[in-house]
Motif scaffolding. Structure first.
Motif, PDB file in Angstrom:
ATOM      1  N   GLY A 257      71.525  47.499   4.417  1.00  0.00           N
ATOM      2  CA  GLY A 257      70.440  47.967   3.816  1.00  0.00           C
ATOM      3  C   GLY A 257      70.042  49.316   4.473  1.00  0.00           C
ATOM      4  O   GLY A 257      70.214  49.462   5.771  1.00  0.00           O
ATOM      5  N   ASP A 258      69.069  49.856   3.848  1.00  0.00           N
ATOM      6  CA  ASP A 258      68.357  51.215   4.403  1.00  0.00           C
ATOM      7  C   ASP A 258      67.180  50.451   5.326  1.00  0.00           C
ATOM      8  O   ASP A 258      66.911  49.581   5.223  1.00  0.00           O
ATOM      9  CB  ASP A 258      67.797  52.087   3.481  1.00  0.00           C
ATOM     10  N   ILE A 259      66.766  51.484   6.206  1.00  0.00           N
ATOM     11  CA  ILE A 259      65.671  51.148   7.080  1.00  0.00           C
ATOM     12  C   ILE A 259      64.450  50.845   6.528  1.00  0.00           C
ATOM     13  O   ILE A 259      63.970  49.581   6.919  1.00  0.00           O
ATOM     14  CB  ILE A 259      65.184  52.623   7.879  1.00  0.00           C
ATOM     15  N   ASN A 260      63.752  51.161   5.272  1.00  0.00           N
ATOM     16  CA  ASN A 260      62.685  50.671   4.471  1.00  0.00           C
ATOM     17  C   ASN A 260      63.119  49.162   4.120  1.00  0.00           C
ATOM     18  O   ASN A 260      62.105  48.359   3.989  1.00  0.00           O
ATOM     19  CB  ASN A 260      62.321  51.696   3.510  1.00  0.00           C
ATOM     20  N   PHE A 261      64.320  49.023   3.767  1.00  0.00           N
ATOM     21  CA  PHE A 261      64.284  47.730   3.065  1.00  0.00           C
ATOM     22  C   PHE A 261      64.545  46.656   4.298  1.00  0.00           C
ATOM     23  O   PHE A 261      64.148  45.570   4.111  1.00  0.00           O
ATOM     24  CB  PHE A 261      65.817  47.698   2.489  1.00  0.00           C
ATOM     25  N   GLN A 262      65.186  47.131   5.189  1.00  0.00           N
ATOM     26  CA  GLN A 262      65.379  46.205   6.538  1.00  0.00           C
ATOM     27  C   GLN A 262      63.841  45.645   7.133  1.00  0.00           C
ATOM     28  O   GLN A 262      63.583  44.632   7.381  1.00  0.00           O
ATOM     29  CB  GLN A 262      65.978  46.951   7.481  1.00  0.00           C
TER      30      GLN A 262
ATOM     31  N   MET B  82      62.386  41.805   7.086  1.00  0.00           N
ATOM     32  CA  MET B  82      61.722  41.369   8.301  1.00  0.00           C
ATOM     33  C   MET B  82      60.296  40.794   7.989  1.00  0.00           C
ATOM     34  O   MET B  82      60.000  39.653   8.484  1.00  0.00           O
ATOM     35  CB  MET B  82      61.702  42.407   9.464  1.00  0.00           C
ATOM     36  N   GLY B  83      59.505  41.799   7.471  1.00  0.00           N
ATOM     37  CA  GLY B  83      58.194  41.230   7.053  1.00  0.00           C
ATOM     38  C   GLY B  83      58.326  40.193   6.213  1.00  0.00           C
ATOM     39  O   GLY B  83      57.366  39.072   6.214  1.00  0.00           O
ATOM     40  N   ARG B  84      59.079  39.975   5.167  1.00  0.00           N
ATOM     41  CA  ARG B  84      59.230  38.929   4.226  1.00  0.00           C
ATOM     42  C   ARG B  84      59.564  37.412   4.925  1.00  0.00           C
ATOM     43  O   ARG B  84      58.883  36.435   4.815  1.00  0.00           O
ATOM     44  CB  ARG B  84      60.249  39.243   3.373  1.00  0.00           C
ATOM     45  N   MET B  85      60.779  37.759   6.052  1.00  0.00           N
ATOM     46  CA  MET B  85      61.021  36.532   6.830  1.00  0.00           C
ATOM     47  C   MET B  85      60.021  35.999   7.817  1.00  0.00           C
ATOM     48  O   MET B  85      59.823  34.927   7.815  1.00  0.00           O
ATOM     49  CB  MET B  85      62.254  36.904   7.553  1.00  0.00           C
TER      50      MET B  85
END
Length: 431
Positions: A203-208, A212-215
């Motif tokens: 994925g792109d940087i913003n999606f990554q 991470m925040g969602r996890m």
């Protein structure tokens, strides 16, 4: 299992039977069979380096390959556990057993709760169904009612950022859209255990960052996460605990800092060798990194680099077919697992990276100025990727930055308290 343990593995093993590959001619097939029958060395066997032979012998018995070998561990409710290790260590096989995709050859795996897994791009999606239909299909596979999925549907679509395409068949989605929707489904539906493999790296940087925040949010809600990644910075930032896999075995588990330190230690990283070489003929894939070397200021291979001198890292790779949008990336990782430098040979904003690179062998060199890195031990990780695919990864190359001149020692220190020892230009004038 006790109430707090949601995953328990006891003496888990997984074996695969190796296929018999012919040599292309009946004469050579008969020659190899006759040699084996007489107990002699196969004259048509490939020549391999000693390290490869030792590793293969450790995991192969007859025609059986030990993908996992006597793995035991426990994961408690609410734990966020990182799983790290070199390519082929058995990480993905472990997740496939936990998610019930494949069964163990021996041992026991016990789970308490529903499992959502994101192991490959579009896992569980039917290409002919729309995004909306696949969301409900995944929910049904996880054992949820239509009402449960419907209550989370708007959140899933909003997180995935594909609202206008939600009623389009997913066979028309790009790889990035696949990943966004698949992760969103896995992260928002009410499963007690979430398994995430390296797929997020495409994925792109913003999606990554969103992932991470969602996890982290999922972990705080009491759900359990197993996260496989080569990104040690991501592992250390969101995973309080980690497990290290090597050659199908669990070699270390505990707090993330100590596990990462073991991973990049001399034993796991190949003896601190600043030279990496594999036989490209033994590697599969559309692109293969087959040689990496660190060179000092005198253009010599060296695992000990002087702080006050420039150095370079060179890599050689092979493309098996024309590829577009290609980028070669390099990470310098400190001994505490922190990624202190990241560089791309083909930056995202460079329009030439979209051009097709023809098949063949290539050599790439990146030069580092003197005093860029502080004294200490470092490892190198390189990869070839496009926006949605990771083609090849090489890791475990190690080197030390040393101060033989004694600049730092003159200041009464063994190491500057910073990532870099860069000497910046100052201008001083009397007013």
């Amino acid at each position: 299992m006790s109430n707090d343990i949601v995953i328990r593995a006891e003496h888990l093993s997984k074996e695969y039977r190796l296929g018999v590959i012919n040599h292309g001619t009946l004469y050579r097939d008969m020659q190899s069979w006759w040699a084996r029958y007489r107990g002699r060395t196969d004259p048509n066997a490939e020549i391999k380096d000693i390290a490869t032979v030792k590793r293969d012998h450790a995991r192969i018995e007859g025609d059986l390959f030990h993908a996992l070998d006597d793995v035991s561990f426990e994961v408690q409710r609410g734990d966020i556990v990182g799983v790290i290790g070199r390519n082929g260590a058995g990480k993905s096989t472990l997740l496939k057993i936990i998610s019930r995709i494949t069964a163990p050859t021996r041992g026991y795996i016990g789970l308490k709760g529903r499992v959502a897994s994101l192991l490959e791009v579009g896992t569980g999606f039917h290409p002919e169904l729309t995004g909306r239909e696949n969301v409900f299909l995944n929910g049904a596979i996880l054992g949820m009612s239509r009402q449960e999925v419907a209550s989370k549907f708007e959140q899933i679509v909003e997180f995935a950022e594909i609202g206008q395409f939600i009623d389009t068949p997913v066979k028309r989605y790009s790889s990035g859209m696949y990943v966004r929707l698949a992760f969103s489904v896995a992260a928002h539906l009410e499963s007690e255990i979430l398994l995430v493999d390296e797929v997020l790296a495409v994925g792109d940087i913003n999606f990554q960052k969103k992932c991470m925040g969602r996890m982290q949010e999922v972990g705080k809600s009491g759900r359990t996460i197993l996260f496989v990644s080569h990104n040690l910075t991501a592992i250390s930032s969101i995973c309080p605990k980690a497990m290290l896999m090597s050659d199908g075995k669990m070699v270390h588990s505990g707090d993330t800092a100590s596990v990462i330190k073991s991973y990049i230690s001399e034993a796991e990283s190949g003896g601190g060798d600043a030279f990496y070489r594999v036989n490209p003929g033994e590697m599969d894939g559309q692109a293969v990194i087959y040689q990496v070397a660190a060179r000092n200021a005198r253009d010599q291979y060296s695992g000990s680099l002087e702080l006050t001198e420039p150095f370079s890292v060179e890599m050689e790779y092979e493309l098996r077919q024309p590829l577009a949008g290609l980028s070669v990336g390099l990470q310098i990782i400190a001994d505490d697992g922190f990624t202190c430098l990241y560089s791309l040979s083909d930056p995202e904003l460079d329009i030439t990276r979209l051009e097709t690179r023809q098949a063949g062998k290539y050599k790439a060199v990146v030069n580092f100025p003197a005093c860029l890195l502080n004294t200490g031990s470092y490892s190198i990780r390189l990869g070839i990727s496009s926006r949605f695919s990771i083609y090849s990864v090489a890791e475990g190359i190690r080197f030390d930055v040393v101060d033989n001149v004694g600049i730092i020692q003159m200041l009464g220190q063994n190491r500057k308290p910073s990532l870099s020892a860069l000497q910046l230009p100052w201008q001083v004038e009397k007013l």
